[in-house]
Design a protein around this motif. Structure first.
Motif, short mmCIF file in Angstrom:
data_model
loop_
_atom_site.label_atom_id
_atom_site.label_comp_id
_atom_site.label_asym_id
_atom_site.label_seq_id
_atom_site.Cartn_x
_atom_site.Cartn_y
_atom_site.Cartn_z
N VAL A 191 43.95 54.68 45.54
CA VAL A 191 45.25 54.64 46.22
C VAL A 191 46.31 54.04 45.30
O VAL A 191 47.44 54.52 45.23
CB VAL A 191 45.14 53.84 47.53
N MET A 192 45.94 52.97 44.56
CA MET A 192 46.89 52.34 43.65
C MET A 192 47.27 53.28 42.51
O MET A 192 48.42 53.29 42.05
CB MET A 192 46.30 51.04 43.09
N ALA A 193 46.31 54.09 42.04
CA ALA A 193 46.60 55.05 40.97
C ALA A 193 47.59 56.11 41.46
O ALA A 193 48.55 56.47 40.75
CB ALA A 193 45.32 55.70 40.48
N VAL A 194 47.36 56.60 42.67
CA VAL A 194 48.27 57.59 43.25
C VAL A 194 49.65 56.98 43.45
O VAL A 194 50.69 57.60 43.16
CB VAL A 194 47.71 58.13 44.58
N ASN A 195 49.69 55.74 43.94
CA ASN A 195 50.96 55.06 44.15
C ASN A 195 51.73 54.91 42.84
O ASN A 195 52.94 55.10 42.79
CB ASN A 195 50.70 53.68 44.77
N LEU A 196 51.01 54.58 41.75
CA LEU A 196 51.65 54.44 40.45
C LEU A 196 52.27 55.76 40.01
O LEU A 196 53.41 55.79 39.50
CB LEU A 196 50.63 53.96 39.41
N LEU A 197 51.55 56.84 40.19
CA LEU A 197 52.08 58.16 39.82
C LEU A 197 53.33 58.49 40.63
O LEU A 197 54.32 59.01 40.10
CB LEU A 197 51.01 59.23 40.02
N LEU A 198 53.31 58.17 41.92
CA LEU A 198 54.47 58.44 42.77
C LEU A 198 55.67 57.62 42.34
O LEU A 198 56.81 58.10 42.37
CB LEU A 198 54.12 58.14 44.23
N VAL A 199 55.43 56.39 41.91
CA VAL A 199 56.53 55.54 41.45
C VAL A 199 57.08 56.05 40.12
O VAL A 199 58.30 56.13 39.93
CB VAL A 199 56.05 54.08 41.29
N VAL A 200 56.18 56.43 39.20
CA VAL A 200 56.61 56.92 37.89
C VAL A 200 57.47 58.17 38.02
O VAL A 200 58.48 58.33 37.32
CB VAL A 200 55.38 57.21 37.00
N PHE A 201 57.10 59.06 38.95
CA PHE A 201 57.84 60.32 39.12
C PHE A 201 58.97 60.19 40.13
O PHE A 201 59.57 61.19 40.52
CB PHE A 201 56.88 61.43 39.52
N GLY A 202 59.26 58.97 40.57
CA GLY A 202 60.41 58.74 41.43
C GLY A 202 60.23 59.15 42.87
O GLY A 202 61.20 59.14 43.64
N VAL A 203 59.03 59.46 43.28
CA VAL A 203 58.79 59.86 44.67
C VAL A 203 58.79 58.64 45.58
O VAL A 203 59.30 58.68 46.70
CB VAL A 203 57.44 60.61 44.81
N ALA A 204 58.19 57.55 45.10
CA ALA A 204 58.15 56.30 45.87
C ALA A 204 59.06 55.29 45.20
O ALA A 204 58.87 54.95 44.03
CB ALA A 204 56.72 55.77 45.96
N GLY A 205 60.05 54.80 45.93
CA GLY A 205 60.98 53.84 45.36
C GLY A 205 60.53 52.40 45.55
O GLY A 205 59.67 52.11 46.39
N ASP A 206 61.08 51.49 44.77
CA ASP A 206 60.82 50.06 44.88
C ASP A 206 59.34 49.71 44.77
O ASP A 206 58.85 48.77 45.41
CB ASP A 206 61.37 49.51 46.20
N GLY A 207 58.60 50.48 43.97
CA GLY A 207 57.20 50.16 43.77
C GLY A 207 56.24 50.72 44.78
O GLY A 207 55.02 50.56 44.66
N GLY A 208 56.75 51.39 45.81
CA GLY A 208 55.87 51.98 46.82
C GLY A 208 55.03 50.91 47.50
O GLY A 208 55.56 49.93 48.05
N LEU A 209 53.73 51.07 47.47
CA LEU A 209 52.83 50.10 48.09
C LEU A 209 52.84 48.76 47.38
O LEU A 209 52.35 47.76 47.92
CB LEU A 209 51.39 50.65 48.10
N ARG A 210 53.36 48.72 46.15
CA ARG A 210 53.40 47.49 45.38
C ARG A 210 54.79 46.86 45.40
O ARG A 210 55.16 46.11 44.49
CB ARG A 210 52.98 47.76 43.94
N SER A 211 55.55 47.15 46.44
CA SER A 211 56.90 46.60 46.55
C SER A 211 56.83 45.11 46.86
O SER A 211 55.77 44.57 47.23
CB SER A 211 57.67 47.32 47.66
N PHE A 212 57.97 44.44 46.73
CA PHE A 212 58.02 43.00 47.02
C PHE A 212 58.45 42.77 48.46
O PHE A 212 59.38 42.04 48.74
CB PHE A 212 58.98 42.32 46.04
N GLY A 213 57.72 43.39 49.36
CA GLY A 213 57.98 43.25 50.77
C GLY A 213 56.69 43.01 51.53
O GLY A 213 55.64 42.75 50.93
#
Length: 280
Positions: A191-213
């Motif tokens: 899941v973290m690998a997929v999240n990283l890819l989404l963040v790199v390609f701009g699909v998930a903003g603010d770090g996605g699952l790794r956001s500071f929230g």
């Protein structure tokens, strides 16, 4: 079942019928039904006669593990302190941190696939990992003052509590325990690998699952719990390595594995401290 830790996955120490990576194929000359026949250290006569402590020289002891772990973690600490002191927060230091992390990863993978432990590789990994952690920690400290110190205390608390719980017998590291935990860990990493890819390609903003929230805090807590799980596997494998009379050189692998797990916990703890500080 293999350990989550790559340095242990090639050398099982467990008594639990191979869960930690023993070769379960019948061995030449082994007696059917012999519980030690599949153990890589089964030829040691002390493995059956006295599994409480190695009775010959050249066998791994807890003192060996403690000394090697102190050397490895000390190298990480020295590298981190020097990087913090000599590399001010800047684009250049970030680049050096990333480069150090990549070198540390390569050294870790080389050691993981070697059949014998190499102190030079292990200490080299620790040094470059320390440089990365020093810059990474300084970056967090520049924004959240005191966060690294709190993360160190948190890491010590988690590791200490895990050891106490393990020694008290509240957690029994069985094949089923390892299998369930590793399945969760693999799913988490995927899941973290997929999240990283989404963040790199701009699909998930603010770090996605790794956001500071709040969501990022929840993910961080899960990661720390997984780190504690890895520690229980490490403790079990070290304990069984000593009981089976593993060679003294294996203590370097024990130190290597513990260092990687503690680095995992520290990094996640640092992020968690930063998240909670941001929400104050």
């Amino acid at each position: 079942m293999r350990s989550s830790n790559p340095v242990f996955s090639r050398r099982g120490f467990s008594r639990d019928n191979g869960y930690a990576g023993f070769n379960t194929a019948p061995q030449a000359g082994s007696a059917q039904g012999n519980p030690y026949a599949q153990n890589p250290y089964a030829q040691n006569p002390y493995a059956q006669a006295d599994v409480q402590a190695p009775a010959t020289t050249g066998r791994m002891t807890m003192d060996d593990v403690v000394v090697r772990s102190a050397l490895t973690l000390g190298t990480v600490a020295v590298g981190a302190v020097l990087a913090w002191a000599l590399l001010p927060v800047s684009g250049t230091s970030y680049g050096l941190a990333v480069g150090s992390a990549l070198i540390a990863f390569v050294l870790a993978m080389v050691q993981s696939f070697k059949r014998t432990p190499s102190p030079a590789l292990i200490l080299g990994y620790a040094a470059f990992e320390g440089v990365f952690l020093g810059v990474f920690s300084e970056m967090f400290n520049s924004r959240w003052s005191g966060a690294p110190f709190q993360a160190v205390l948190g890491t010590m608390a988690v590791s200490g509590a895990t050891l106490l719980i393990y020694k008290a017998g509240w957690i029994r590291v069985t094949a089923r325990y390892a299998r369930i935990g590793l399945s969760i860990a693999i799913a988490f990493m995927a899941v973290m690998a997929v999240n990283l890819l989404l963040v790199v390609f701009g699909v998930a903003g603010d770090g996605g699952l790794r956001s500071f929230g709040p969501l990022g805090a929840l993910v961080g807590i899960i990661a720390i719990v997984l780190g504690a799980f890895f520690l229980t596997l490490d403790f079990k494998q070290i304990e069984d390595g000593i009981a089976y009379g593993a060679p003294r050189s294996e203590s370097w692998l024990a130190a290597f594995g513990l260092t990687m797990t503690l680095v995992w916990i520290y990094v996640e703890m640092l992020r968690l401290v930063a998240i909670f500080s941001s929400n104050d």
